[in-house]
Design an enzyme around this catalytic site. Structure first.
Site, PDB file in Angstrom:
ATOM      1  N   SER A 166       6.830   4.383   0.520  1.00 22.29           N
ATOM      2  CA  SER A 166       6.506   4.368   1.950  1.00 22.29           C
ATOM      3  C   SER A 166       7.012   3.086   2.584  1.00 22.29           C
ATOM      4  O   SER A 166       6.665   1.975   2.133  1.00 22.29           O
ATOM      5  CB  SER A 166       4.991   4.450   2.140  1.00 22.29           C
ATOM      6  OG  SER A 166       4.672   4.053   3.463  1.00 22.29           O
ATOM      7  N   ASP A 223       5.515   6.705   7.722  1.00 21.02           N
ATOM      8  CA  ASP A 223       4.169   6.829   8.282  1.00 21.02           C
ATOM      9  C   ASP A 223       4.180   6.594   9.782  1.00 21.02           C
ATOM     10  O   ASP A 223       4.484   5.505  10.252  1.00 21.02           O
ATOM     11  CB  ASP A 223       3.240   5.812   7.602  1.00 21.02           C
ATOM     12  CG  ASP A 223       2.947   6.201   6.167  1.00 21.02           C
ATOM     13  OD1 ASP A 223       2.443   7.314   5.953  1.00 21.02           O
ATOM     14  OD2 ASP A 223       3.252   5.394   5.262  1.00 21.02           O
ATOM     15  N   MET A 242       1.950   6.455  13.126  1.00 25.73           N
ATOM     16  CA  MET A 242       0.546   6.270  13.548  1.00 25.73           C
ATOM     17  C   MET A 242       0.499   5.990  15.046  1.00 25.73           C
ATOM     18  O   MET A 242       1.351   5.261  15.572  1.00 25.73           O
ATOM     19  CB  MET A 242      -0.065   5.086  12.804  1.00 25.73           C
ATOM     20  CG  MET A 242       0.040   5.200  11.293  1.00 25.73           C
ATOM     21  SD  MET A 242      -0.779   3.833  10.480  1.00 25.73           S
ATOM     22  CE  MET A 242      -0.383   4.158   8.760  1.00 25.73           C
ATOM     23  N   MET A 301      -4.820  12.834   1.170  1.00 21.68           N
ATOM     24  CA  MET A 301      -4.977  11.388   1.355  1.00 21.68           C
ATOM     25  C   MET A 301      -5.959  10.887   0.304  1.00 21.68           C
ATOM     26  O   MET A 301      -7.058  11.424   0.159  1.00 21.68           O
ATOM     27  CB  MET A 301      -5.518  11.082   2.750  1.00 21.68           C
ATOM     28  CG  MET A 301      -4.526  11.292   3.884  1.00 21.68           C
ATOM     29  SD  MET A 301      -2.939  10.458   3.670  1.00 21.68           S
ATOM     30  CE  MET A 301      -3.439   8.736   3.515  1.00 21.68           C
ATOM     31  N   ASP A 359      -1.300  10.213  -1.462  1.00 24.61           N
ATOM     32  CA  ASP A 359      -0.884   9.074  -0.646  1.00 24.61           C
ATOM     33  C   ASP A 359      -2.051   8.102  -0.489  1.00 24.61           C
ATOM     34  O   ASP A 359      -3.071   8.450   0.113  1.00 24.61           O
ATOM     35  CB  ASP A 359      -0.445   9.631   0.728  1.00 24.61           C
ATOM     36  CG  ASP A 359       0.098   8.559   1.653  1.00 24.61           C
ATOM     37  OD1 ASP A 359       0.254   7.411   1.222  1.00 24.61           O
ATOM     38  OD2 ASP A 359       0.375   8.909   2.828  1.00 24.61           O
ATOM     39  N   GLY A 406      -3.059   4.013  -2.353  1.00 25.00           N
ATOM     40  CA  GLY A 406      -3.621   3.308  -3.506  1.00 25.00           C
ATOM     41  C   GLY A 406      -3.037   3.712  -4.847  1.00 25.00           C
ATOM     42  O   GLY A 406      -3.690   3.544  -5.879  1.00 25.00           O
TER      43      GLY A 406
END
Ligand code: DX5
Ligand code: ZN
Length: 231
Positions: free
Chosen positions: A15, A42, A44, A144, A182, A184
């Site tokens: 990412s 990503d 947002m 997620m 997606d 961690g």
């Protein structure tokens, strides 16, 4: 552009959220040279999530600079309003959040009919049954594994059970659908999440913080359980 898994069945999608935004071209080259498969982008809007990133013009510029598959994750309210702009930006796949779409079925159909791949994403607390009537309209489900909005958060341990449940649901309803996770993900939990059934792996901070990117991607692949969907 066709989607294909590597021989090990796992797609690695770094990412660029964790890249230096003034040096995006360099980040794209880094992903390619390290053996990454897709570029995860990503988006947002400061409403659906408490953060703002980039939009169609930047994706258009990214498109000119890489041949890699562009996996666009829309964390925005009412994505249908901007869908055509994102489609024409050169995205290869657009993933929308089930929580932000009033007419999820229609939105997914618009993406599909434009000739690119469609994805649907669920926040950690969103139940899997919102997928019940969309299996035939999606190429990928994105689970997620952190609450969306920021890179560098810790994996939510309860998500492993959710991945297992979703993998079983996909095997039953549409085994061709990719299961992306997606948030961690690192070399410390890649074995667990791939054994659970994920086959598209987003890595943001873990990728860009790694001093040796190629070794990082190689290690992710080596530690991945073989979980390719059964044909
Ligand atoms: C978070 C984004 C992720 C983010 C993941 O809302 O959707 O794609 O980049 O970052 P890491 O891998 O650092 O958790
Ligand atoms: Zn994402």
């Amino acid at each position: 552009m066709t989607i294909d898994t590597n021989k090990d069945g796992i797609i690695i999608a770094p990412s660029i959220l964790s890249a230096d935004f003034t040096r995006l071209k360099e980040a794209l080259d880094t992903i390619e040279n390290a053996g990454g498969d897709w570029v995860h982008i990503d988006v947002m809007d400061g409403h659906f999530v408490p953060n703002i990133t980039i939009g169609p013009p930047v994706i258009k510029s990214i498109r000119k600079e890489t041949k890699l598959f562009l996996d666009v994750h829309l964390m925005i309210e009412q994505p249908e309003r901007l869908l055509n702009d994102f489609i024409s930006s050169g995205a290869d796949m657009i993933t929308v959040h089930a929580e932000s779409c009033t007419h999820l079925n229609r939105t997914l159909q618009v993406i599909r009919e434009s000739g690119i791949k469609s994805g649907v994403s669920l926040n950690p607390a969103t139940p899997l049954n919102v997928l019940d009537y969309v299996y035939d309209y999606v190429d990928m489900v994105l689970l997620m594994t952190v609450n969306p909005g920021f890179g560098g958060q810790a994996y939510i341990p309860q998500m492993t059970e959710k991945i297992i449940t979703l993998r079983n649901m996909l095997n039953k309803n549409n085994p061709d659908v990719y299961l992306q996770i997606d948030g961690g993900i690192s070399v410390n939990n890649i074995s667990e999440v791939t054994a659970a059934g994920a086959n598209v792996i987003v890595a943001g901070s873990a990728f860009f913080n790694a001093s040796e990117k190629t070794s990082f991607v190689t290690e992710l692949r080596q530690k991945s359980a073989f979980c390719r969907k059964k044909k």
